[in-house]
Scaffold this motif. Structure first.
Motif, PDB file in Angstrom:
ATOM      1  N   PHE A 177     -44.647 -34.028 -11.423  1.00 25.27           N
ATOM      2  CA  PHE A 177     -44.374 -32.901 -10.830  1.00 25.27           C
ATOM      3  C   PHE A 177     -45.202 -31.998  -9.720  1.00 25.27           C
ATOM      4  O   PHE A 177     -44.986 -31.688  -9.003  1.00 25.27           O
ATOM      5  CB  PHE A 177     -43.836 -31.736 -11.794  1.00 25.27           C
ATOM      6  CG  PHE A 177     -43.318 -30.313 -11.489  1.00 25.27           C
ATOM      7  CD1 PHE A 177     -43.846 -29.316 -11.921  1.00 25.27           C
ATOM      8  CD2 PHE A 177     -42.215 -30.141 -10.544  1.00 25.27           C
ATOM      9  CE1 PHE A 177     -43.162 -27.897 -11.460  1.00 25.27           C
ATOM     10  CE2 PHE A 177     -41.608 -29.089 -10.137  1.00 25.27           C
ATOM     11  CZ  PHE A 177     -42.390 -28.032 -10.648  1.00 25.27           C
ATOM     12  N   SER A 178     -46.602 -32.286 -10.502  1.00 22.65           N
ATOM     13  CA  SER A 178     -47.667 -31.636  -9.555  1.00 22.65           C
ATOM     14  C   SER A 178     -47.666 -32.150  -7.930  1.00 22.65           C
ATOM     15  O   SER A 178     -48.353 -31.564  -7.122  1.00 22.65           O
ATOM     16  CB  SER A 178     -48.932 -31.574 -10.277  1.00 22.65           C
ATOM     17  OG  SER A 178     -49.209 -32.891 -10.422  1.00 22.65           O
ATOM     18  N   ALA A 179     -46.977 -33.229  -7.971  1.00 20.25           N
ATOM     19  CA  ALA A 179     -47.128 -33.918  -6.313  1.00 20.25           C
ATOM     20  C   ALA A 179     -46.305 -33.249  -5.308  1.00 20.25           C
ATOM     21  O   ALA A 179     -46.226 -33.537  -4.259  1.00 20.25           O
ATOM     22  CB  ALA A 179     -46.810 -35.259  -6.528  1.00 20.25           C
ATOM     23  N   TYR A 180     -45.275 -32.455  -5.981  1.00 20.88           N
ATOM     24  CA  TYR A 180     -44.456 -31.808  -5.079  1.00 20.88           C
ATOM     25  C   TYR A 180     -44.397 -30.112  -4.774  1.00 20.88           C
ATOM     26  O   TYR A 180     -44.647 -29.455  -5.951  1.00 20.88           O
ATOM     27  CB  TYR A 180     -42.964 -32.135  -5.667  1.00 20.88           C
ATOM     28  CG  TYR A 180     -42.531 -33.581  -5.958  1.00 20.88           C
ATOM     29  CD1 TYR A 180     -43.158 -34.312  -7.051  1.00 20.88           C
ATOM     30  CD2 TYR A 180     -42.126 -34.241  -4.918  1.00 20.88           C
ATOM     31  CE1 TYR A 180     -42.904 -35.501  -7.171  1.00 20.88           C
ATOM     32  CE2 TYR A 180     -41.735 -35.558  -5.054  1.00 20.88           C
ATOM     33  CZ  TYR A 180     -42.201 -36.249  -6.170  1.00 20.88           C
ATOM     34  OH  TYR A 180     -41.668 -37.664  -6.332  1.00 20.88           O
ATOM     35  N   ALA A 181     -44.167 -29.939  -3.562  1.00 19.08           N
ATOM     36  CA  ALA A 181     -43.841 -28.383  -3.459  1.00 19.08           C
ATOM     37  C   ALA A 181     -42.349 -28.217  -3.948  1.00 19.08           C
ATOM     38  O   ALA A 181     -41.414 -28.932  -4.051  1.00 19.08           O
ATOM     39  CB  ALA A 181     -43.909 -27.889  -1.855  1.00 19.08           C
ATOM     40  N   MET A 182     -42.014 -26.983  -4.285  1.00 14.61           N
ATOM     41  CA  MET A 182     -41.027 -26.622  -4.941  1.00 14.61           C
ATOM     42  C   MET A 182     -40.287 -25.343  -4.359  1.00 14.61           C
ATOM     43  O   MET A 182     -41.128 -24.517  -4.004  1.00 14.61           O
ATOM     44  CB  MET A 182     -41.159 -26.263  -6.490  1.00 14.61           C
ATOM     45  CG  MET A 182     -39.797 -26.080  -7.333  1.00 14.61           C
ATOM     46  SD  MET A 182     -40.147 -25.489  -9.000  1.00 14.61           S
ATOM     47  CE  MET A 182     -40.160 -23.742  -8.408  1.00 14.61           C
ATOM     48  N   GLY A 183     -38.989 -25.431  -4.316  1.00 11.66           N
ATOM     49  CA  GLY A 183     -38.198 -24.340  -3.705  1.00 11.66           C
ATOM     50  C   GLY A 183     -37.007 -23.955  -4.479  1.00 11.66           C
ATOM     51  O   GLY A 183     -36.757 -24.591  -5.205  1.00 11.66           O
ATOM     52  N   TRP A 184     -36.678 -22.691  -4.292  1.00 13.40           N
ATOM     53  CA  TRP A 184     -35.327 -22.220  -4.630  1.00 13.40           C
ATOM     54  C   TRP A 184     -34.308 -21.618  -3.675  1.00 13.40           C
ATOM     55  O   TRP A 184     -35.020 -21.154  -2.686  1.00 13.40           O
ATOM     56  CB  TRP A 184     -35.585 -20.835  -5.448  1.00 13.40           C
ATOM     57  CG  TRP A 184     -36.156 -21.184  -7.020  1.00 13.40           C
ATOM     58  CD1 TRP A 184     -37.585 -21.169  -7.403  1.00 13.40           C
ATOM     59  CD2 TRP A 184     -35.521 -21.602  -8.210  1.00 13.40           C
ATOM     60  NE1 TRP A 184     -37.765 -21.475  -8.692  1.00 13.40           N
ATOM     61  CE2 TRP A 184     -36.466 -21.670  -9.317  1.00 13.40           C
ATOM     62  CE3 TRP A 184     -34.283 -21.881  -8.315  1.00 13.40           C
ATOM     63  CZ2 TRP A 184     -36.118 -22.218 -10.529  1.00 13.40           C
ATOM     64  CZ3 TRP A 184     -33.680 -22.257  -9.862  1.00 13.40           C
ATOM     65  CH2 TRP A 184     -34.641 -22.150 -10.816  1.00 13.40           C
ATOM     66  N   PHE A 185     -33.119 -22.030  -3.843  1.00 16.43           N
ATOM     67  CA  PHE A 185     -32.244 -21.750  -2.837  1.00 16.43           C
ATOM     68  C   PHE A 185     -31.095 -21.152  -3.652  1.00 16.43           C
ATOM     69  O   PHE A 185     -31.052 -21.436  -4.515  1.00 16.43           O
ATOM     70  CB  PHE A 185     -31.796 -23.117  -2.181  1.00 16.43           C
ATOM     71  CG  PHE A 185     -33.014 -23.449  -1.167  1.00 16.43           C
ATOM     72  CD1 PHE A 185     -34.123 -24.235  -1.546  1.00 16.43           C
ATOM     73  CD2 PHE A 185     -32.703 -23.285   0.328  1.00 16.43           C
ATOM     74  CE1 PHE A 185     -35.043 -25.022  -0.886  1.00 16.43           C
ATOM     75  CE2 PHE A 185     -34.017 -23.804   0.994  1.00 16.43           C
ATOM     76  CZ  PHE A 185     -34.978 -24.483   0.568  1.00 16.43           C
ATOM     77  N   ALA A 236     -40.484 -20.391  -2.049  1.00 14.37           N
ATOM     78  CA  ALA A 236     -41.239 -21.690  -2.325  1.00 14.37           C
ATOM     79  C   ALA A 236     -42.598 -21.678  -2.925  1.00 14.37           C
ATOM     80  O   ALA A 236     -42.943 -20.484  -2.447  1.00 14.37           O
ATOM     81  CB  ALA A 236     -40.879 -22.489  -1.077  1.00 14.37           C
ATOM     82  N   ILE A 237     -43.034 -22.724  -3.430  1.00 16.25           N
ATOM     83  CA  ILE A 237     -44.076 -22.766  -3.761  1.00 16.25           C
ATOM     84  C   ILE A 237     -45.122 -23.946  -3.761  1.00 16.25           C
ATOM     85  O   ILE A 237     -44.068 -25.012  -3.598  1.00 16.25           O
ATOM     86  CB  ILE A 237     -44.573 -22.091  -5.387  1.00 16.25           C
ATOM     87  CG1 ILE A 237     -45.689 -21.937  -5.874  1.00 16.25           C
ATOM     88  CG2 ILE A 237     -43.742 -23.296  -6.293  1.00 16.25           C
ATOM     89  CD1 ILE A 237     -45.802 -21.351  -7.195  1.00 16.25           C
ATOM     90  N   SER A 238     -46.292 -24.215  -3.251  1.00 12.33           N
ATOM     91  CA  SER A 238     -46.887 -25.347  -2.893  1.00 12.33           C
ATOM     92  C   SER A 238     -47.275 -26.183  -4.241  1.00 12.33           C
ATOM     93  O   SER A 238     -46.990 -25.359  -5.373  1.00 12.33           O
ATOM     94  CB  SER A 238     -48.260 -24.840  -2.384  1.00 12.33           C
ATOM     95  OG  SER A 238     -49.026 -23.999  -3.108  1.00 12.33           O
ATOM     96  N   TRP A 239     -47.568 -27.169  -4.344  1.00  8.82           N
ATOM     97  CA  TRP A 239     -47.718 -28.054  -5.188  1.00  8.82           C
ATOM     98  C   TRP A 239     -48.887 -27.502  -6.330  1.00  8.82           C
ATOM     99  O   TRP A 239     -48.365 -27.493  -7.337  1.00  8.82           O
ATOM    100  CB  TRP A 239     -48.173 -29.367  -4.833  1.00  8.82           C
ATOM    101  CG  TRP A 239     -49.648 -29.766  -4.255  1.00  8.82           C
ATOM    102  CD1 TRP A 239     -49.774 -29.470  -2.953  1.00  8.82           C
ATOM    103  CD2 TRP A 239     -50.779 -29.689  -5.002  1.00  8.82           C
ATOM    104  NE1 TRP A 239     -51.068 -29.413  -2.698  1.00  8.82           N
ATOM    105  CE2 TRP A 239     -51.878 -29.776  -3.980  1.00  8.82           C
ATOM    106  CE3 TRP A 239     -51.344 -29.916  -6.292  1.00  8.82           C
ATOM    107  CZ2 TRP A 239     -53.073 -29.830  -4.226  1.00  8.82           C
ATOM    108  CZ3 TRP A 239     -52.550 -30.068  -6.525  1.00  8.82           C
ATOM    109  CH2 TRP A 239     -53.510 -30.114  -5.670  1.00  8.82           C
ATOM    110  N   GLY A 240     -49.819 -27.079  -5.716  1.00 14.02           N
ATOM    111  CA  GLY A 240     -50.746 -26.307  -6.511  1.00 14.02           C
ATOM    112  C   GLY A 240     -50.593 -24.730  -6.955  1.00 14.02           C
ATOM    113  O   GLY A 240     -51.206 -24.278  -7.907  1.00 14.02           O
ATOM    114  N   GLY A 241     -49.428 -24.289  -6.450  1.00 16.49           N
ATOM    115  CA  GLY A 241     -49.255 -22.915  -6.624  1.00 16.49           C
ATOM    116  C   GLY A 241     -49.987 -21.766  -5.947  1.00 16.49           C
ATOM    117  O   GLY A 241     -49.843 -20.542  -6.116  1.00 16.49           O
ATOM    118  N   ALA A 242     -50.924 -22.140  -5.132  1.00 16.47           N
ATOM    119  CA  ALA A 242     -51.807 -21.402  -4.120  1.00 16.47           C
ATOM    120  C   ALA A 242     -50.865 -20.518  -3.184  1.00 16.47           C
ATOM    121  O   ALA A 242     -51.294 -19.559  -2.729  1.00 16.47           O
ATOM    122  CB  ALA A 242     -52.925 -22.005  -3.796  1.00 16.47           C
TER     123      ALA A 242
END
Length: 122
Positions: free
Chosen positions: A28-36, A49-55
């Motif tokens: 999971f940590s390899a991916y950016a994540m988004g909500w739509f 949306a959030i980057s892979w590391g959360g920063a």
């Protein structure tokens, strides 16, 4: 990666919900994540949306200041905390993942989960 969104439901205006997105199958940590979200009769739209590391995070203006996107890579789970909900927030909410940097563009997301319905009553 397989994604499963949960946490939707019926809530009164002014209330809060926390949506979860459980990931499996790949790191999971390899991916950016988004909500739509997709309101009734409308197209799917970006929420956060959030980057892979959360920063890094990004939000659509309508939820900025009352929503927080976060993730726990240790738990392979992403979250969307939504506060001060209004009937305009009523929609099916989807989580998505992509390689590389976060983006607001839904066509750039590689993986999608099934949605979870959020209904806000007035």
């Amino acid at each position: 990666v397989q994604l499963q969104a949960s946490g939707g439901g019926l809530v009164q205006a002014g209330g809060s919900l926390r949506l979860s997105c459980a990931a499996s199958g790949r790191t999971f940590s390899a991916y950016a994540m988004g909500w739509f979200r997709q309101p009734p009769g409308k197209e799917r739209e970006f929420v956060a949306a959030i980057s892979w590391g959360g920063a890094s995070t990004d939000y659509t203006d309508s939820v900025k200041g009352r929503s927080t996107i976060s993730r726990s890579n240790a738990k392979n789970t992403g979250y969307l905390q939504m506060n001060s909900l209004t009937p305009d927030d009523t929609a099916v909410y989807y989580c998505a993942a992509k390689h590389g940097m976060l983006t607001t563009v839904k066509s750039r997301y590689d993986y999608w989960g099934h949605g979870t319905l959020v209904t806000v009553s007035s």
